[in-house]
Write a protein that holds these residues in place. Sequence first.
Motif, mmCIF file in Angstrom:
data_model
loop_
_atom_site.group_PDB
_atom_site.id
_atom_site.type_symbol
_atom_site.label_atom_id
_atom_site.label_comp_id
_atom_site.label_asym_id
_atom_site.label_seq_id
_atom_site.Cartn_x
_atom_site.Cartn_y
_atom_site.Cartn_z
ATOM 1 N N LEU A 1 13.702 -10.939 -3.182
ATOM 2 C CA LEU A 1 12.730 -10.194 -2.387
ATOM 3 C C LEU A 1 11.391 -10.124 -3.130
ATOM 4 O O LEU A 1 10.329 -10.328 -2.537
ATOM 5 N N ALA A 2 11.453 -9.867 -4.430
ATOM 6 C CA ALA A 2 10.234 -9.816 -5.238
ATOM 7 C C ALA A 2 9.515 -11.167 -5.219
ATOM 8 O O ALA A 2 8.283 -11.228 -5.086
ATOM 9 N N GLN A 3 10.271 -12.259 -5.312
ATOM 10 C CA GLN A 3 9.666 -13.602 -5.281
ATOM 11 C C GLN A 3 8.988 -13.869 -3.945
ATOM 12 O O GLN A 3 7.911 -14.470 -3.898
ATOM 13 N N ARG A 4 9.603 -13.418 -2.863
ATOM 14 C CA ARG A 4 8.989 -13.598 -1.543
ATOM 15 C C ARG A 4 7.665 -12.837 -1.460
ATOM 16 O O ARG A 4 6.679 -13.354 -0.926
ATOM 17 N N CYS A 5 7.652 -11.630 -1.998
ATOM 18 C CA CYS A 5 6.411 -10.837 -2.009
ATOM 19 C C CYS A 5 5.358 -11.504 -2.886
ATOM 20 O O CYS A 5 4.182 -11.584 -2.509
ATOM 21 N N GLU A 6 5.771 -11.994 -4.044
ATOM 22 C CA GLU A 6 4.840 -12.681 -4.947
ATOM 23 C C GLU A 6 4.246 -13.924 -4.287
ATOM 24 O O GLU A 6 3.115 -14.308 -4.575
ATOM 25 N N ALA A 7 5.002 -14.549 -3.378
ATOM 26 C CA ALA A 7 4.537 -15.747 -2.673
ATOM 27 C C ALA A 7 3.644 -15.404 -1.474
ATOM 28 O O ALA A 7 3.240 -16.294 -0.736
ATOM 29 N N GLY A 8 3.375 -14.113 -1.275
ATOM 30 C CA GLY A 8 2.476 -13.709 -0.204
ATOM 31 C C GLY A 8 3.144 -13.339 1.104
ATOM 32 O O GLY A 8 2.478 -13.092 2.101
ATOM 33 N N GLU A 9 4.474 -13.286 1.107
ATOM 34 C CA GLU A 9 5.172 -12.848 2.317
ATOM 35 C C GLU A 9 5.067 -11.335 2.446
ATOM 36 O O GLU A 9 4.933 -10.616 1.448
ATOM 37 N N LEU A 10 5.150 -10.863 3.675
ATOM 38 C CA LEU A 10 5.170 -9.437 3.976
ATOM 39 C C LEU A 10 6.503 -9.131 4.658
ATOM 40 O O LEU A 10 6.580 -8.968 5.872
ATOM 41 N N PRO A 11 7.599 -9.082 3.880
ATOM 42 C CA PRO A 11 8.925 -8.885 4.472
ATOM 43 C C PRO A 11 9.080 -7.474 5.039
ATOM 44 O O PRO A 11 8.346 -6.555 4.665
ATOM 45 N N VAL A 12 10.030 -7.312 5.925
ATOM 46 C CA VAL A 12 10.328 -6.000 6.478
ATOM 47 C C VAL A 12 10.870 -5.117 5.349
ATOM 48 O O VAL A 12 11.813 -5.500 4.649
ATOM 49 N N LEU A 13 10.249 -3.958 5.181
ATOM 50 C CA LEU A 13 10.685 -2.960 4.192
ATOM 51 C C LEU A 13 10.902 -1.645 4.944
ATOM 52 O O LEU A 13 10.984 -1.648 6.162
ATOM 53 N N GLY A 14 10.968 -0.559 4.244
ATOM 54 C CA GLY A 14 11.222 0.733 4.877
ATOM 55 C C GLY A 14 10.023 1.368 5.558
ATOM 56 O O GLY A 14 10.165 2.399 6.206
ATOM 57 N N TRP A 15 8.849 0.806 5.417
ATOM 58 C CA TRP A 15 7.630 1.352 6.020
ATOM 59 C C TRP A 15 7.035 0.324 6.971
ATOM 60 O O TRP A 15 7.231 -0.873 6.793
ATOM 61 N N LYS A 16 6.252 0.762 7.931
ATOM 62 C CA LYS A 16 5.616 -0.164 8.881
ATOM 63 C C LYS A 16 4.631 -1.060 8.152
ATOM 64 O O LYS A 16 3.851 -0.593 7.328
ATOM 65 N N GLY A 17 4.708 -2.352 8.456
ATOM 66 C CA GLY A 17 3.791 -3.306 7.845
ATOM 67 C C GLY A 17 4.409 -4.669 7.638
ATOM 68 O O GLY A 17 3.705 -5.659 7.578
ATOM 69 N N GLY A 18 5.710 -4.738 7.545
ATOM 70 C CA GLY A 18 6.371 -6.019 7.322
ATOM 71 C C GLY A 18 6.530 -6.801 8.614
ATOM 72 O O GLY A 18 6.481 -6.236 9.706
ATOM 73 N N VAL A 19 6.698 -8.114 8.465
ATOM 74 C CA VAL A 19 6.878 -8.973 9.639
ATOM 75 C C VAL A 19 8.051 -9.917 9.396
ATOM 76 O O VAL A 19 8.188 -10.492 8.329
ATOM 77 N N SER A 20 8.914 -10.042 10.408
ATOM 78 C CA SER A 20 10.037 -10.961 10.276
ATOM 79 C C SER A 20 9.789 -12.243 11.072
ATOM 80 O O SER A 20 10.443 -13.246 10.843
ATOM 81 N N ARG A 21 8.830 -12.177 12.009
ATOM 82 C CA ARG A 21 8.515 -13.346 12.831
ATOM 83 C C ARG A 21 7.120 -13.155 13.400
ATOM 84 O O ARG A 21 6.583 -12.053 13.397
ATOM 85 N N SER A 22 6.553 -14.243 13.904
ATOM 86 C CA SER A 22 5.251 -14.149 14.559
ATOM 87 C C SER A 22 5.423 -13.478 15.918
ATOM 88 O O SER A 22 6.412 -13.689 16.601
ATOM 89 N N LEU A 23 4.456 -12.677 16.281
ATOM 90 C CA LEU A 23 4.458 -12.020 17.580
ATOM 91 C C LEU A 23 3.360 -12.639 18.440
ATOM 92 O O LEU A 23 2.499 -13.355 17.937
ATOM 93 N N LYS A 24 3.380 -12.347 19.744
ATOM 94 C CA LYS A 24 2.338 -12.881 20.632
ATOM 95 C C LYS A 24 0.962 -12.465 20.135
ATOM 96 O O LYS A 24 0.046 -13.271 20.067
ATOM 97 N N LYS A 25 0.842 -11.192 19.819
ATOM 98 C CA LYS A 25 -0.400 -10.706 19.226
ATOM 99 C C LYS A 25 -0.271 -10.981 17.731
ATOM 100 O O LYS A 25 0.637 -10.480 17.087
#
Length: 129
Positions: free
Chosen positions: A47-71
């Motif tokens: 998970l840390a490596q994904r964050c270091e690579a610039g990903e915004l994974p789903v965590l416990g607070w609003k802000g993460g993304v698991s897939r692209s949305l229409k908007k």
Amino acid sequence: MPRHIQRSIDSPLRTGLTRRQLWEDTDQGLIKCWEIGRQRAARFPELAQRCEAGELPVLGWKGGVSRSLKKNEKYGSLKYLAQWQGLRGEDLDIDLSVERSLTCSRTKMKVTFTPDRAKYFNQVAEVEA
């Protein structure tokens, strides 16, 4: 009240604080979120490596993304940003008076982290599949 919350990655994790001190003090719980991110980085190195690579994974607070949305953009919580900085092994550095935008390296979704809860509170929540 401080408008800029900063802590060095070399700072030891705090201990012996009350719930009120952790979550309701002038830092609004951002230091605790960052400390949780640091702890999760040790327990979940992938998970840390994904964050270091610039990903915004789903965590416990609003802000993460698991897939692209229409908007292709959305708002997120500063608490997410603090936890993400901890996961990346970065110093905590959040200005409470400024919105900060990041683009997820995996989904290309743009997330604007804001102190204005109204902007992200009523968004459709994502659930990790």
